[in-house]
Scaffold this active site. Structure first.
Site, PDB file in Angstrom:
ATOM      1  N   LYS A 115       0.871  -1.163   0.098  1.00 18.84           N
ATOM      2  CA  LYS A 115       0.076   0.029  -0.079  1.00 18.84           C
ATOM      3  C   LYS A 115       0.829   1.222  -0.042  1.00 18.84           C
ATOM      4  O   LYS A 115       1.821   1.401   0.867  1.00 18.84           O
ATOM      5  CB  LYS A 115      -0.827  -0.041   1.376  1.00 18.84           C
ATOM      6  CG  LYS A 115      -2.189  -0.467   0.950  1.00 18.84           C
ATOM      7  CD  LYS A 115      -3.085  -0.104   2.266  1.00 18.84           C
ATOM      8  CE  LYS A 115      -4.372   0.436   2.473  1.00 18.84           C
ATOM      9  NZ  LYS A 115      -4.847   0.129   3.676  1.00 18.84           N
TER      10      LYS A 115
HETATM   11  C1  E4P Z   1      -8.293   0.814   3.448  1.00 12.47           C
HETATM   12  O1  E4P Z   1      -7.644   0.255   3.135  1.00 12.47           O
HETATM   13  C2  E4P Z   1      -8.372   1.853   4.781  1.00 12.47           C
HETATM   14  O2  E4P Z   1      -7.577   0.768   5.605  1.00 12.47           O
HETATM   15  C3  E4P Z   1      -9.427   1.954   5.616  1.00 12.47           C
HETATM   16  O3  E4P Z   1     -10.711   1.455   4.675  1.00 12.47           O
HETATM   17  C4  E4P Z   1      -9.518   3.259   6.144  1.00 12.47           C
HETATM   18  O4  E4P Z   1     -10.893   3.225   6.886  1.00 12.47           O
HETATM   19  P1  E4P Z   1     -11.279   4.363   7.888  1.00 12.47           P
HETATM   20  O5  E4P Z   1     -11.677   5.620   7.223  1.00 12.47           O
HETATM   21  O6  E4P Z   1     -12.488   3.990   8.742  1.00 12.47           O
HETATM   22  O7  E4P Z   1     -10.107   4.506   8.728  1.00 12.47           O
END
Ligand code: E4P
Length: 214
Positions: free
Chosen positions: A83
């Protein structure tokens, strides 16, 4: 649509995987920090439990650091997708990592133009954050619709992963739009299976059946 769990918690992952419908896992630095465990050990354990893509995020913000971290993460297991944040250096990293055969999930996407650039750079996955957009009175699902349309227009192969899902309706809308992946917290995942009429119906079937046994 592939269903991913958005968590670093191994118990949640084991439980979802035992249902046989878990297609992958996304983690991020905040989720991993909550677990208070060695990051690489945790990733290896997740990879041993889940048969699918496991996203692990770099924390460097310049190219060299991202490349170094990405190579280390990718070495852990073939299931690892690295990522990378949607910033200028991140896009450079996506291009270089693709050339090395390392798959990327471009994260923190909040606009269709950002998604277009990520696809052009060669991202394997793009992650629009729908919940965080809804939080600021902007439509997260509208962004997903825009990205799907743009990718379809030009035949990009980058998969659209709907991230920052907050409730089951986000999952329904993502699936209706044809998003490739939805990643969600364990709490939302468990809500997907539930319906009050299922519970009421089952209770009635079982009590009627009991009467017959008398
Ligand atoms: C995606 O890969 C992120 O880890 C995640 O969906 C972020 O979500 P949040 O806005 O609930 O922190």
């Amino acid at each position: 649509m592939k269903i991913f769990l958005d968590t670093g918690n191994i118990n949640e992952i084991r439980d979802a995987a035992s249902m046989g419908i878990l297609d992958g896992v996304t983690t991020n630095p905040s989720l991993v920090a909550k677990e208070n465990r060695n990051f690489k050990e945790l990733l290896k354990e997740i990879c041993s439990v889940v048969n699918g893509d496991i996203s692990a995020e770099v924390v460097s913000t310049e190219l060299d650091g991202m490349m170094r971290e990405a190579r280390e993460l990718a070495k852990l297991d073939d299931k690892i997708v690295v990522k990378v944040p949607l910033i200028k250096e991140g896009l450079k990293a996506v291009r270089c990592l693709k050339a090395e055969g390392i798959r990327t999930n471009v994260t923190l996407c909040f606009s269709p133009n950002q998604a277009l650039l990520a696809a052009k750079a060669g991202a394997y996955i793009i992650s629009p954050f729908v919940g965080r957009l809804d939080d600021i009175s902007s439509s997260g699902m509208e962004l997903v619709h825009q990205i799907l349309t743009i990718y379809d227009n030009y035949g990009f192969e980058t998969q659209v992963l709907v991230a920052s899902i907050r409730h089951p309706m986000h999952v329904v809308e993502a699936a209706m739009m044809g998003a490739h992946i939805g990643t969600m917290p364990y709490a939302v995942f468990t809500q997907l299976v539930k319906h009050p009429l299922t519970d009421i119906g089952l209770e009635r079937f079982l009590s009627d059946w009991k009467k017959l046994q008398k």
